[in-house]
Scaffold this motif. Structure first.
Motif, short mmCIF file in Angstrom:
data_model
loop_
_atom_site.label_atom_id
_atom_site.label_comp_id
_atom_site.label_asym_id
_atom_site.label_seq_id
_atom_site.Cartn_x
_atom_site.Cartn_y
_atom_site.Cartn_z
N ARG A 152 3.91 7.19 6.24
CA ARG A 152 3.47 7.94 5.06
C ARG A 152 3.78 7.13 3.81
NH1 ARG A 152 6.67 13.36 5.60
NH2 ARG A 152 5.45 13.95 3.75
N THR A 153 3.18 7.50 2.68
CA THR A 153 3.42 6.77 1.44
C THR A 153 4.70 7.28 0.78
OG1 THR A 153 2.10 8.32 0.14
CG2 THR A 153 0.96 6.40 1.07
N CYS A 154 5.32 6.40 0.03
CA CYS A 154 6.57 6.77 -0.64
C CYS A 154 6.35 7.88 -1.66
CB CYS A 154 7.19 5.54 -1.30
SG CYS A 154 6.11 4.70 -2.49
N HIS A 155 5.20 7.86 -2.35
CA HIS A 155 4.95 8.89 -3.36
C HIS A 155 4.67 10.24 -2.72
CE1 HIS A 155 0.61 8.23 -2.62
NE2 HIS A 155 0.86 6.93 -2.76
N GLU A 156 4.13 10.23 -1.51
CA GLU A 156 3.89 11.50 -0.82
C GLU A 156 5.21 12.14 -0.40
OE1 GLU A 156 1.99 13.23 3.35
OE2 GLU A 156 1.84 11.09 2.88
N GLN A 178 -0.16 6.82 -11.60
CA GLN A 178 -1.35 7.66 -11.78
C GLN A 178 -0.98 9.13 -11.99
OE1 GLN A 178 -4.38 7.00 -8.74
NE2 GLN A 178 -3.64 4.90 -8.42
N ALA A 179 0.32 9.41 -11.97
CA ALA A 179 0.79 10.79 -12.13
C ALA A 179 1.73 10.93 -13.33
CB ALA A 179 1.50 11.26 -10.87
N GLY A 180 1.66 9.96 -14.25
CA GLY A 180 2.42 10.09 -15.49
C GLY A 180 3.80 9.48 -15.47
N GLU A 181 4.19 8.80 -14.37
CA GLU A 181 5.50 8.17 -14.31
C GLU A 181 5.34 6.66 -14.17
OE1 GLU A 181 9.11 10.54 -12.72
OE2 GLU A 181 7.59 10.69 -11.17
N SER A 182 6.43 5.95 -14.41
CA SER A 182 6.41 4.50 -14.28
C SER A 182 6.61 4.14 -12.81
CB SER A 182 7.51 3.88 -15.14
OG SER A 182 7.55 2.49 -14.97
N CYS A 183 5.70 3.34 -12.25
CA CYS A 183 5.77 2.98 -10.83
C CYS A 183 6.52 1.65 -10.69
CB CYS A 183 4.37 2.85 -10.25
SG CYS A 183 4.36 2.30 -8.53
N PRO A 184 7.64 1.64 -9.96
CA PRO A 184 8.39 0.38 -9.83
C PRO A 184 7.62 -0.69 -9.06
CG PRO A 184 9.32 2.10 -8.41
CD PRO A 184 8.31 2.76 -9.29
N LEU A 185 6.77 -0.28 -8.09
CA LEU A 185 5.99 -1.26 -7.35
C LEU A 185 4.99 -1.96 -8.27
CD1 LEU A 185 4.53 -1.01 -3.80
CD2 LEU A 185 3.04 -1.71 -5.66
N ALA A 186 4.30 -1.17 -9.10
CA ALA A 186 3.34 -1.77 -10.04
C ALA A 186 4.04 -2.70 -11.01
CB ALA A 186 2.60 -0.66 -10.78
N SER A 230 -0.23 12.92 -4.00
CA SER A 230 -1.22 12.15 -3.24
C SER A 230 -1.58 10.85 -3.92
CB SER A 230 -2.49 12.99 -3.04
OG SER A 230 -3.04 13.35 -4.31
N VAL A 231 -1.07 10.63 -5.14
CA VAL A 231 -1.38 9.40 -5.88
C VAL A 231 -0.08 8.70 -6.27
CG1 VAL A 231 -3.57 10.27 -6.76
CG2 VAL A 231 -1.48 10.64 -8.08
N HIS A 267 0.82 -1.21 0.00
CA HIS A 267 0.00 0.00 0.00
C HIS A 267 0.86 1.27 0.00
CE1 HIS A 267 -3.40 -2.62 0.79
NE2 HIS A 267 -2.73 -3.16 1.80
N TYR A 268 2.14 1.12 -0.35
CA TYR A 268 3.09 2.23 -0.48
C TYR A 268 3.49 2.85 0.87
CZ TYR A 268 1.15 2.05 -5.23
OH TYR A 268 0.70 1.63 -6.46
#
Length: 440
Positions: free
Chosen positions: A51-55, A66-74, A61-62, A28-29
């Protein structure tokens, strides 16, 4: 969301022993552990656990995907293996590019439960202009190049940088060098286009005393100077055919001979080459050796033209203004920025620098205006100005840009003509003359 179980002390101690910023987070980041290096770089006086890594890293907040970058977790959830991506992070030094390496960890049931993330800064690239001396940009085309450099940099593979003149091939070569294990050694630049054929061999490989007329002493070549480091062959398409076979021998066997010497010497070098020419066409025409081409192009990287990354122009312009006018705090008006973004820049970043330097010389105040930039662009008679609808002539198009900029400035309420002239960086008399000429 259930709270995560406490982490073993051995795991947290191991994280603390790592010099690079590392975090451990769940599916859940949520950050479960962070070492001191991460807290120094990203904590900024605030707690990060829970807190979340993306925050923390992105101020978002996403999640990244979901913000236009490649997510390594996904990506790791899909591939179930180690993933690497290049991200633009908010660090204590501002926005900087960071190489992310994510390792998925399995829980007791064999499911991917935790994710270990390592962050390595990319010192030769920046997403901000202030103080930046390396590659600058945020556009997708720029980020794609930076990710390729981050991947090939740590290897020993030969790199071939392709692109138009003025796209920053030498900066890219320096970025490859700085991302390698050879970064502490020399990066030696060879300008192949400027070396005459008669001197090419001696400049590259060196010569012995008496090897030719004027060789009064033995001299080491550029290959020898690059030993242990990186040799950058700029404009490699201009290397004479007679020299290409000797260069191939160097790349394949690591050996060469000084001019006038029979003894073989060895060189430990990493090669980066660059050209604006179509080497494959030159191979077909017999002007470039096919075996050398394949030896050079182990890992080709195409650098985008400036018109393909126009959204980077404001960042580049801000940085370039600091270099062309270091004693002045110059800014660009909105009209000036629009003028720059609309220009195709056939000369790429090199042309942008020239235009900004001209505009700075044409400006007495602190703001580069639309008319000043339009005038600076008009100096290049051979460059294509932005085409207006209906095929308007370049000169007329520049005049329309200047008129639009003046109309925009005139709409500012409560400003006298003298104040307007000062803001535009021109004299009141020049302003009146332009207004009359444009019937404003």
């Amino acid at each position: 969301m259930h709270p995560s179980p406490p982490l073993p002390e051995t795991l947290t101690a191991w994280l603390e022993s790592l010099p690079e910023p590392h975090i451990l987070f769940d599916r859940h980041y949520r950050i479960l552990a962070a070492n001191a290096a991460y807290l120094r770089q990203y904590g900024q006086g605030r707690p990060v656990l829970g807190r979340t890594c993306h925050e923390v890293s992105h101020h978002s907040s996403v999640p990244c995907d979901q913000a236009g970058e490649s997510c390594p977790l996904a990506r790791a959830l899909q591939s179930r293996q180690r993933e690497r991506v290049l991200h633009l992070h908010h660090t204590r030094c501002g926005e900087d590019y960071v190489q992310i390496e994510l390792l998925p960890l399995r829980g007791p049931g064999g499911q991917l439960q935790y994710f270990l993330e390592k962050m390595e800064p990319q010192p030769s690239a920046s997403g901000a202009a202030a103080g930046a001396q390396g590659m600058i940009g945020r556009s997708p085309a720029f980020q794609a190049v930076r990710e390729l450099i981050a991947r090939v940099g740590p290897s020993q593979a030969s790199v071939l940088l392709l692109g138009e003149s003025g796209t920053g091939k030498e900066l890219a070569a320096r970025a490859v060098h700085e991302a390698s294990s050879r970064a502490a050694r020399a990066l030696v630049v060879v300008d192949c286009a400027s070396l005459p054929e008669t001197l090419f061999e001696s400049e590259l490989f060196g010569h012995e005393k008496g090897a030719f007329t004027g060789a009064h002493a033995a001299r080491a070549g550029l290959v020898e100077a690059a030993h242990g480091g990186t040799l950058f062959l700029d404009e490699v398409g201009d290397i004479p055919l007679s020299m290409q076979v000797k260069l191939l021998r160097l790349l394949e066997g690591g050996t060469y001979r000084r001019v006038g010497q029979t003894e073989l010497r060895r060189a430990d070098i990493r090669l980066v080459a660059a050209t604006h020419r179509d080497l494959r066409a030159m191979v077909r025409e017999g002007r470039f050796r096919q075996d050398l081409y394949y030896r050079l192009s182990t890992f080709p990287i195409q650098l985008p033209a400036l018109r393909e990354r126009a959204q980077d122009i404001p960042l580049l312009a801000e940085s370039l203004l600091q270099r062309v006018a270091p004693g002045r705090r110059l800014t660009l008006s909105p009209a000036a920025l629009r003028c720059l973004v609309q220009h195709p820049f056939p000369g790429n970043v090199r042309e942008l620098r020239n235009v900004l330097e001209r505009a700075a010389l044409l400006t007495d105040g602190d703001t580069l205006t639309g008319p000043a930039v339009a005038r600076a662009l008009s100096f290049d008679q051979g460059a294509r100005a932005p085409e207006a609808p209906g095929g308007t002539a370049p000169g007329a198009d520049l005049r329309s840009l200047e008129a639009a900029a003046l109309r925009s400035a005139l709409q500012t309420p409560g400003r006298t003509r003298r104040e307007l002239a000062q803001a535009l960086g021109i004299s009141p008399r020049t302003l009146y003359r332009k207004l009359r000429a444009l019937q404003l």
